[in-house]
Design a protein around this motif. Structure first.
Motif, PDB file in Angstrom:
ATOM      1  N   THR A   8       0.829  -1.209   0.000  1.00 36.56           N
ATOM      2  CA  THR A   8       0.000   0.000   0.000  1.00 36.56           C
ATOM      3  C   THR A   8       0.859   1.253   0.000  1.00 36.56           C
ATOM      4  O   THR A   8       0.576   2.227  -0.710  1.00 36.56           O
ATOM      5  N   MET A   9       1.944   1.223   0.783  1.00 34.05           N
ATOM      6  CA  MET A   9       2.822   2.381   0.867  1.00 34.05           C
ATOM      7  C   MET A   9       3.465   2.705  -0.470  1.00 34.05           C
ATOM      8  O   MET A   9       3.623   3.867  -0.842  1.00 34.05           O
ATOM      9  N   ILE A  10       3.836   1.667  -1.221  1.00 37.16           N
ATOM     10  CA  ILE A  10       4.426   1.887  -2.539  1.00 37.16           C
ATOM     11  C   ILE A  10       3.438   2.614  -3.435  1.00 37.16           C
ATOM     12  O   ILE A  10       3.763   3.590  -4.110  1.00 37.16           O
ATOM     13  N   ALA A  11       2.202   2.130  -3.433  1.00 42.35           N
ATOM     14  CA  ALA A  11       1.170   2.744  -4.265  1.00 42.35           C
ATOM     15  C   ALA A  11       0.917   4.191  -3.848  1.00 42.35           C
ATOM     16  O   ALA A  11       0.735   5.076  -4.684  1.00 42.35           O
ATOM     17  N   LEU A  12       0.932   4.434  -2.552  1.00 38.62           N
ATOM     18  CA  LEU A  12       0.677   5.774  -2.048  1.00 38.62           C
ATOM     19  C   LEU A  12       1.804   6.727  -2.400  1.00 38.62           C
ATOM     20  O   LEU A  12       1.577   7.878  -2.758  1.00 38.62           O
ATOM     21  N   ALA A  13       3.036   6.236  -2.298  1.00 42.92           N
ATOM     22  CA  ALA A  13       4.181   7.071  -2.637  1.00 42.92           C
ATOM     23  C   ALA A  13       4.105   7.502  -4.089  1.00 42.92           C
ATOM     24  O   ALA A  13       4.400   8.643  -4.443  1.00 42.92           O
ATOM     25  N   LEU A  14       3.691   6.603  -4.940  1.00 49.50           N
ATOM     26  CA  LEU A  14       3.584   6.911  -6.361  1.00 49.50           C
ATOM     27  C   LEU A  14       2.448   7.886  -6.634  1.00 49.50           C
ATOM     28  O   LEU A  14       2.600   8.843  -7.382  1.00 49.50           O
ATOM     29  N   SER A  15       1.301   7.640  -6.020  1.00 48.76           N
ATOM     30  CA  SER A  15       0.141   8.496  -6.294  1.00 48.76           C
ATOM     31  C   SER A  15       0.353   9.900  -5.766  1.00 48.76           C
ATOM     32  O   SER A  15      -0.122  10.872  -6.339  1.00 48.76           O
ATOM     33  N   ALA A  16       1.084  10.043  -4.669  1.00 49.90           N
ATOM     34  CA  ALA A  16       1.281  11.356  -4.075  1.00 49.90           C
ATOM     35  C   ALA A  16       2.161  12.252  -4.920  1.00 49.90           C
ATOM     36  O   ALA A  16       2.026  13.469  -4.886  1.00 49.90           O
ATOM     37  N   LYS A 205       0.435  13.782   5.489  1.00 46.92           N
ATOM     38  CA  LYS A 205       0.246  12.845   6.587  1.00 46.92           C
ATOM     39  C   LYS A 205      -1.124  12.206   6.427  1.00 46.92           C
ATOM     40  O   LYS A 205      -2.093  12.866   6.067  1.00 46.92           O
ATOM     41  N   ALA A 206      -1.192  10.919   6.697  1.00 44.68           N
ATOM     42  CA  ALA A 206      -2.468  10.214   6.567  1.00 44.68           C
ATOM     43  C   ALA A 206      -2.449   8.957   7.424  1.00 44.68           C
ATOM     44  O   ALA A 206      -1.381   8.422   7.733  1.00 44.68           O
ATOM     45  N   LYS A 207      -3.623   8.507   7.816  1.00 46.62           N
ATOM     46  CA  LYS A 207      -3.722   7.302   8.634  1.00 46.62           C
ATOM     47  C   LYS A 207      -4.172   6.118   7.782  1.00 46.62           C
ATOM     48  O   LYS A 207      -5.061   6.233   6.946  1.00 46.62           O
ATOM     49  N   ILE A 208      -3.520   4.984   8.030  1.00 49.67           N
ATOM     50  CA  ILE A 208      -3.886   3.737   7.386  1.00 49.67           C
ATOM     51  C   ILE A 208      -3.910   2.649   8.447  1.00 49.67           C
ATOM     52  O   ILE A 208      -2.885   2.326   9.044  1.00 49.67           O
ATOM     53  N   VAL A 212       0.210   6.062  11.071  1.00 47.86           N
ATOM     54  CA  VAL A 212       0.395   7.307  10.335  1.00 47.86           C
ATOM     55  C   VAL A 212       1.466   7.124   9.260  1.00 47.86           C
ATOM     56  O   VAL A 212       2.576   6.654   9.530  1.00 47.86           O
ATOM     57  N   LEU A 213       1.130   7.505   8.046  1.00 48.02           N
ATOM     58  CA  LEU A 213       2.060   7.497   6.933  1.00 48.02           C
ATOM     59  C   LEU A 213       2.513   8.928   6.667  1.00 48.02           C
ATOM     60  O   LEU A 213       1.692   9.851   6.632  1.00 48.02           O
ATOM     61  N   TYR A 214       3.822   9.113   6.496  1.00 50.67           N
ATOM     62  CA  TYR A 214       4.389  10.435   6.240  1.00 50.67           C
ATOM     63  C   TYR A 214       5.021  10.451   4.850  1.00 50.67           C
ATOM     64  O   TYR A 214       5.663   9.485   4.436  1.00 50.67           O
ATOM     65  N   GLN A 215       4.872  11.571   4.156  1.00 48.90           N
ATOM     66  CA  GLN A 215       5.488  11.735   2.839  1.00 48.90           C
ATOM     67  C   GLN A 215       5.982  13.163   2.674  1.00 48.90           C
ATOM     68  O   GLN A 215       5.328  14.105   3.127  1.00 48.90           O
ATOM     69  N   ARG A 216       7.138  13.286   2.036  1.00 49.54           N
ATOM     70  CA  ARG A 216       7.641  14.619   1.686  1.00 49.54           C
ATOM     71  C   ARG A 216       7.976  14.629   0.192  1.00 49.54           C
ATOM     72  O   ARG A 216       8.670  13.735  -0.308  1.00 49.54           O
ATOM     73  N   CYS A 217       7.472  15.656  -0.507  1.00 46.72           N
ATOM     74  CA  CYS A 217       7.725  15.803  -1.938  1.00 46.72           C
ATOM     75  C   CYS A 217       8.527  17.074  -2.191  1.00 46.72           C
ATOM     76  O   CYS A 217       8.218  18.127  -1.636  1.00 46.72           O
TER      77      CYS A 217
END
Length: 250
Positions: A8-16, A205-208, A212-217
């Motif tokens: 799921t994290m891989i997919a989220l990283a890509l979509s973000a 930031k989002a909850k799954i 909590v999942l964190y992403q920086r772009c």
């Protein structure tokens, strides 16, 4: 559960970091110099000459792919892009996507090898193509790093800058995460040190499943093209460590 979360994290990283729409097909550069009215012997000679020229161009293109390709290259656990002047040396736990996985992610692009030729790559990007250049996953911690390439024209026009591009991704990124079932999604702008300089970045930031999942772009712009880097993870203290540890290339 852990494996499902990593997927799921891989997919989220890509979509973000790749939320723009419809990619176009990438067509390799073609040689249109042959004359259909030339005599048979001359045509044969020209064909041989063109074949040799194309072979030389192919060799030159492959050489350029290892040096100044706009999409950069992966070598072991290192991603380097001399065109944008950035290099990521990741730990041994990281694994980069192979050609088959990248082709799956770039399903609308028929010829990824065409991106090794800068002229063909720029033409495709200018027509609206968006390429997931690569992504890497740490199988131990679930951290990810992915790279996306596109044209300024496909987003915000000639006056776009890093700040406006990152801000323009807030709402699409929130929608993309929510569409995949995440909740409590937030998106904020932060200025961080990247390659020794201050750069605007988008922090998500989002909850799954209660986690909590964190992403920086962060993005860079050169000659009307944008390259976006996204670091993701579950640890608030170092989810973006590899992203912010990028080095300038010589």
């Amino acid at each position: 559960m852990k494996k499902k979360l990593l997927v799921t994290m891989i997919a989220l990283a890509l979509s973000a970091s790749s939320v723009a729409c419809g990619a176009q097909k990438v067509e390799p550069a073609k040689n249109n110099n042959a004359s259909s009215e030339a005599p048979a012997e001359e045509t044969s000679s020209e064909s041989s000459s063109e074949a040799a020229s194309e072979d030389a161009s192919s060799e030159e293109s492959n050489a350029n792919a290892s040096s100044d390709s706009i999409s950069g290259v992966v070598n072991g656990t290192t991603y380097e892009n001399k065109y944008f002047g950035v290099k990521f040396a990741l730990g041994d736990n990281f694994k980069f996507a192979n050609d088959e996985e990248l082709q799956t992610l770039n399903s609308t692009i028929t010829d990824l090898d065409a991106f090794k030729d800068n002229k063909a790559a720029k033409k495709a990007l200018d027509s609206g193509s968006i390429m997931v250049v690569t992504y890497a996953v740490d199988g131990t911690t679930g951290k990810t790093l992915n790279v996306v390439l596109q044209s300024v024209g496909s987003l915000a026009g000639a006056l776009a800058n890093e700040q406006s591009i990152m801000e323009s991704q807030k709402e699409p990124s929130i929608s993309a995460l929510e569409a995949q079932g995440l909740t409590d999604v937030t998106a904020d702008m932060e200025t961080v040190k990247f390659l020794g300089e201050d750069h605007p970045s988008l922090v998500l930031k989002a909850k799954i499943n209660g986690t909590v999942l964190y992403q920086r772009c962060i993005c860079l712009i050169k000659d009307g093209y944008i390259i976006t880097f996204t670091g993701s993870g579950l640890d608030a203290d170092n989810y973006d460590a590899e992203l912010l540890s990028a080095e300038k290339t010589e």
